[in-house]
Write an enzyme that holds these catalytic residues in place. Structure first.
Site, PDB file in Angstrom:
ATOM      1  N   ARG A 160      12.886  11.809  -3.463  1.00  0.00           N
ATOM      2  CA  ARG A 160      12.729  13.029  -4.262  1.00  0.00           C
ATOM      3  C   ARG A 160      11.287  13.497  -4.159  1.00  0.00           C
ATOM      4  O   ARG A 160      10.352  12.702  -4.281  1.00  0.00           O
ATOM      5  CB  ARG A 160      13.059  12.728  -5.730  1.00  0.00           C
ATOM      6  CG  ARG A 160      12.829  13.947  -6.612  1.00  0.00           C
ATOM      7  CD  ARG A 160      13.317  13.723  -8.013  1.00  0.00           C
ATOM      8  NE  ARG A 160      12.419  12.885  -8.787  1.00  0.00           N
ATOM      9  CZ  ARG A 160      12.650  12.543 -10.051  1.00  0.00           C
ATOM     10  NH1 ARG A 160      13.738  12.956 -10.670  1.00  0.00           N
ATOM     11  NH2 ARG A 160      11.804  11.788 -10.708  1.00  0.00           N
ATOM     12  N   GLU A 168      19.520  19.886 -12.764  1.00  0.00           N
ATOM     13  CA  GLU A 168      19.108  19.332 -14.056  1.00  0.00           C
ATOM     14  C   GLU A 168      18.678  20.415 -15.028  1.00  0.00           C
ATOM     15  O   GLU A 168      18.191  20.131 -16.119  1.00  0.00           O
ATOM     16  CB  GLU A 168      18.041  18.252 -13.881  1.00  0.00           C
ATOM     17  CG  GLU A 168      16.959  18.553 -12.885  1.00  0.00           C
ATOM     18  CD  GLU A 168      16.029  17.356 -12.637  1.00  0.00           C
ATOM     19  OE1 GLU A 168      16.166  16.317 -13.283  1.00  0.00           O
ATOM     20  OE2 GLU A 168      15.138  17.511 -11.788  1.00  0.00           O
ATOM     21  N   ARG A 189      13.406  15.122 -24.620  1.00  0.00           N
ATOM     22  CA  ARG A 189      13.896  13.759 -24.365  1.00  0.00           C
ATOM     23  C   ARG A 189      12.935  12.679 -24.829  1.00  0.00           C
ATOM     24  O   ARG A 189      13.306  11.509 -24.918  1.00  0.00           O
ATOM     25  CB  ARG A 189      14.262  13.580 -22.875  1.00  0.00           C
ATOM     26  CG  ARG A 189      13.099  13.709 -21.947  1.00  0.00           C
ATOM     27  CD  ARG A 189      13.560  13.896 -20.502  1.00  0.00           C
ATOM     28  NE  ARG A 189      13.591  12.658 -19.743  1.00  0.00           N
ATOM     29  CZ  ARG A 189      13.777  12.606 -18.423  1.00  0.00           C
ATOM     30  NH1 ARG A 189      13.986  13.702 -17.722  1.00  0.00           N
ATOM     31  NH2 ARG A 189      13.776  11.468 -17.789  1.00  0.00           N
ATOM     32  N   HIS A 202      10.474   8.710 -19.564  1.00  0.00           N
ATOM     33  CA  HIS A 202      10.261   7.979 -18.318  1.00  0.00           C
ATOM     34  C   HIS A 202       9.749   6.575 -18.573  1.00  0.00           C
ATOM     35  O   HIS A 202       9.991   5.663 -17.795  1.00  0.00           O
ATOM     36  CB  HIS A 202       9.353   8.778 -17.391  1.00  0.00           C
ATOM     37  CG  HIS A 202      10.063   9.976 -16.878  1.00  0.00           C
ATOM     38  ND1 HIS A 202       9.909  11.212 -17.445  1.00  0.00           N
ATOM     39  CD2 HIS A 202      11.015  10.097 -15.936  1.00  0.00           C
ATOM     40  CE1 HIS A 202      10.722  12.051 -16.844  1.00  0.00           C
ATOM     41  NE2 HIS A 202      11.399  11.410 -15.923  1.00  0.00           N
ATOM     42  N   CYS A 236      22.332  11.053 -10.684  1.00  0.00           N
ATOM     43  CA  CYS A 236      21.278  10.030 -10.705  1.00  0.00           C
ATOM     44  C   CYS A 236      20.605   9.928 -12.069  1.00  0.00           C
ATOM     45  O   CYS A 236      19.626   9.212 -12.223  1.00  0.00           O
ATOM     46  CB  CYS A 236      20.259  10.285  -9.601  1.00  0.00           C
ATOM     47  SG  CYS A 236      19.447  11.873  -9.748  1.00  0.00           S
ATOM     48  N   ARG A 260      11.900   7.836  -6.995  1.00  0.00           N
ATOM     49  CA  ARG A 260      10.934   8.628  -7.790  1.00  0.00           C
ATOM     50  C   ARG A 260       9.540   8.396  -7.196  1.00  0.00           C
ATOM     51  O   ARG A 260       8.944   7.334  -7.410  1.00  0.00           O
ATOM     52  CB  ARG A 260      10.962   8.190  -9.252  1.00  0.00           C
ATOM     53  CG  ARG A 260      12.214   8.581 -10.025  1.00  0.00           C
ATOM     54  CD  ARG A 260      12.060   8.215 -11.495  1.00  0.00           C
ATOM     55  NE  ARG A 260      13.085   8.807 -12.323  1.00  0.00           N
ATOM     56  CZ  ARG A 260      14.187   8.160 -12.740  1.00  0.00           C
ATOM     57  NH1 ARG A 260      14.389   6.911 -12.390  1.00  0.00           N
ATOM     58  NH2 ARG A 260      15.049   8.773 -13.516  1.00  0.00           N
ATOM     59  N   ASN A 263      19.522  13.299 -17.320  1.00  0.00           N
ATOM     60  CA  ASN A 263      18.467  13.092 -18.325  1.00  0.00           C
ATOM     61  C   ASN A 263      17.863  14.433 -18.714  1.00  0.00           C
ATOM     62  O   ASN A 263      17.639  14.722 -19.889  1.00  0.00           O
ATOM     63  CB  ASN A 263      17.359  12.186 -17.785  1.00  0.00           C
ATOM     64  CG  ASN A 263      17.896  10.875 -17.241  1.00  0.00           C
ATOM     65  OD1 ASN A 263      18.998  10.488 -17.595  1.00  0.00           O
ATOM     66  ND2 ASN A 263      17.142  10.218 -16.390  1.00  0.00           N
ATOM     67  N   ASP A 264      17.592  15.233 -17.698  1.00  0.00           N
ATOM     68  CA  ASP A 264      17.034  16.552 -17.988  1.00  0.00           C
ATOM     69  C   ASP A 264      18.114  17.570 -18.308  1.00  0.00           C
ATOM     70  O   ASP A 264      17.903  18.457 -19.136  1.00  0.00           O
ATOM     71  CB  ASP A 264      16.184  17.040 -16.802  1.00  0.00           C
ATOM     72  CG  ASP A 264      14.797  16.429 -16.844  1.00  0.00           C
ATOM     73  OD1 ASP A 264      14.192  16.440 -17.930  1.00  0.00           O
ATOM     74  OD2 ASP A 264      14.332  15.921 -15.820  1.00  0.00           O
TER      75      ASP A 264
END
Ligand code: PEP
Ligand code: MG
Length: 576
Positions: free
Chosen positions: A334, A434, A468, A191, A505, A298, A457-458
């Site tokens: 979210r 995800e 990650r 992140h 996303c 976010r 990403n996840d």
């Protein structure tokens, strides 16, 4: 002499600036005493270090722009108050005078005494405040070690070198106008890296030993695209990079011509290009770049760099500003995705998990902590009265979570009615896909929800079992892995069957290399950091959808065959 180190670039940018090594954590100080006649000098050294730390923090506070959230200022104020407290500014002096301790040693002894007091507190929040003490002690220590050498307290234009940075640190650094940063650890999907990208700060992660090799003040170049860090570059290299910076500014200006043209392929296939936002400044960028929506807000960044969880009013105010600032552009808020590497200061609920990425994170944490979740849901619902809002749930892994959330949402609506507060009756509810389990059950989720959004990403992290943020396994991070592509295809197909929108996303959506592939797979909604929107539009407008559709179907059908893999690699290396 010119020195080059390699790392993993998290942006395409180039930065040129002087190195600033960020001291993190406390240095172990060896016991040392001074001669009686040196005591006044030692006391002066200590006083000067405290004064310098105060000046440095006040300087940071002054440079924070007016639009910044007040908690960031509060955070600095707390540390300024601690510097004035006798426990830190006077007690070490008494140790120097009575026990002849060197200033560093006196400070360390007092830090240990305070740590003991904090560790005996029963309230976990108060116990965790030792972190603030350590931060302030670290500041004084830093100035003691510099011993009068002038400190760079204006970080603007500097390149920060650190072992690691938390997302919260990145936000603070941004307010200090840093030119770029380099960390020893971390992956490009952490992140912290995502924030750097969104803030447009050139950055490199995974530059091993950077804090040992580099010196404060050394001239540096970050070449993020090629994962290179160049120290002490000679004149021709510097000129080369200055020229590249100029060229990239020119290209960025040329892209501005695309702001008002539609995101449509050469053969008329329309896509929606949306923005991922986290900080208030992203709202203006989203609007000025004419994004089709916000595909991911976010919310967790509002919770960082502060000691108390924002209450419903404060959250509502932040969401209201986003909705109003977007002036009619639809926004997907979210629900909180706290946990794993998105930790927050003292107010993190739940205990320490032994494997945070697989632990109490995101929707799991929220469902377990209704006191945290209820005001959050109410605040989002209230913002829905002011403009088009949809709600998205992160890290779903089973349907029960959707049902529990729906019940909580219903409860929140009823409580708002009781309180006479307005909200929209039309707030679509979507879920992030995800976790591989959710992708495999995408049909079931599509039946329960109004839209899906793929968080690659996840999804890549959990499918390939690679952390990650761990640069040791970063070489395995591969969005083109056949298993990942199959899962993505399953989600897109499920959405199509159930006739609900499917967006993406994760960072993959804004990477120009993957846009032709994703479009060919049937994706029509791409959400990315605002800085990528125009380049994505340029790529999209250069594509022929009908041709891509045929080519990509063939690739996906035969994905395990070498010929299909070759086609895939070719497709992803040539803008379609
Ligand atoms: C994702 O996982 O792809 C995503 C968009 O969420 P985050 O990066 O915030 O975990
Ligand atoms: Mg995620």
């Amino acid at each position: 002499m010119t020195l080059t180190c390699s790392g993993i670039g998290v942006t395409q940018g180039i930065a040129i600036g002087a190195a600033h090594l960020l001291q993190r954590g406390l240095i172990e100080v060896a016991p040392r005493t001074v001669r009686k006649r040196d005591i006044p000098h030692e006391v002066n050294r200590f006083r000067r270090a405290v004064d310098d730390a105060r000046r440095s923090l006040s300087g940071v506070k002054k440079r924070i722009p007016k639009s910044t959230r007040s908690e960031i200022v509060d955070f600095i104020d707390t540390h300024l108050l601690m510097l004035d407290d006798a426990a830190l500014s006077e007690v070490p002096i008494s140790y120097i005078r009575t026990k002849k301790h060197a200033a560093e040693w006196a400070l360390q002894i007092q830090r240990e005494a305070l740590a003991q007091v904090f560790s005996e507190m029963t309230d976990p929040y108060l116990r965790s405040r030792i972190d603030d003490v350590d931060h302030v002690v670290g500041q004084i220590q830093k100035f003691l070690l510099q011993d009068g050498e002038s400190e760079v307290d204006d970080l603007s234009g500097h390149i920060i070198i650190a072992q690691d940075l938390a997302p919260a640190d990145t936000i603070l650094l941004r307010h200090q106008g840093v030119a770029g940063f380099v960390t020893e650890g971390g992956g490009p999907l952490s992140h912290t890296a995502i924030l750097a990208r969104s803030l447009g700060i050139p950055a490199l992660v995974g530059v091993h030993q950077a804090t040992r090799i580099l010196r404060n003040g050394e001239p540096l170049i970050i070449d993020s695209k090629h994962g290179a860090l160049i120290a002490d570059a000679d004149k021709p290299i510097l000129q080369h990079y200055r020229k590249l910076i100029k060229q990239s500014r020119k290209q960025a200006n040329a892209l501005m011509a695309l702001v008002d043209v539609p995101a449509v392929t050469r053969d008329g296939e329309r896509a929606r290009l949306m923005a991922n936002i986290e900080l208030p400044e992203d709202i203006e960028a989203t609007r000025s770049l004419a994004a089709d929506g916000v595909g991911l807000f976010r919310t967790e960044y509002l919770f960082m760099n502060r000691q108390q969880i924002p209450d419903e009013e404060e959250q509502f105010d932040a969401y209201r500003q986003a909705v109003e600032g977007l002036a009619g552009i639809p926004i997907t808020i979210r629900t909180l995705d706290l946990g794993a590497d998105k930790q927050i200061d003292g107010c993190m609920p739940g205990g320490q998990s032994c494997n945070p990425a697989l632990g109490l994170r995101a929707i799991r944490l929220c469902l377990k902590e209704p006191k945290l979740f209820r005001p959050h849901l109410r605040a989002i619902l209230r913002a829905s009265a002011l403009g088009p809002v949809q709600i998205m749930i992160p890290m779903l892994s089973n349907l029960q979570e959707v049902r529990q959330l729906k019940a909580l949402l219903q409860e929140a609506r009823e409580s708002l009615v009781r309180d006479g507060l307005r909200f929209s009756g039309q707030v679509p509810l979507g879920g992030m896909i995800e976790v591989p389990a959710a992708a495999l059950s995408a049909d079931a989720f599509a039946r329960e929800l109004d839209f899906l959004s793929i968080g690659t990403n996840d999804l890549v992290q959990y499918t390939l079992a690679i952390d990650r943020v761990d640069d040791e396994v970063n070489y395995l991070y591969d969005p083109m892995h056949p298993s990942v592509l199959r899962l993505i295809q399953m989600v897109i197909d499920a959405g199509r069957r159930r006739q609900i929108p499917v967006a993406m996303c994760g960072e993959m959506a804004g990477d120009p290399r993957y846009i032709p592939l994703l479009l060919g797979m049937g994706l029509r909604e791409f959400s990315m950091q605002p800085g990528s929107l125009l380049e994505a539009k340029r790529v999209l407008r250069s594509l022929n959808f009908a041709r891509l559709d045929r080519k990509v179907s063939k690739i996906i059908k035969n994905i395990d065959q070498p010929a299909a893999m070759r086609m895939l690699l070719k497709l992803c290396s040539e803008d379609g």
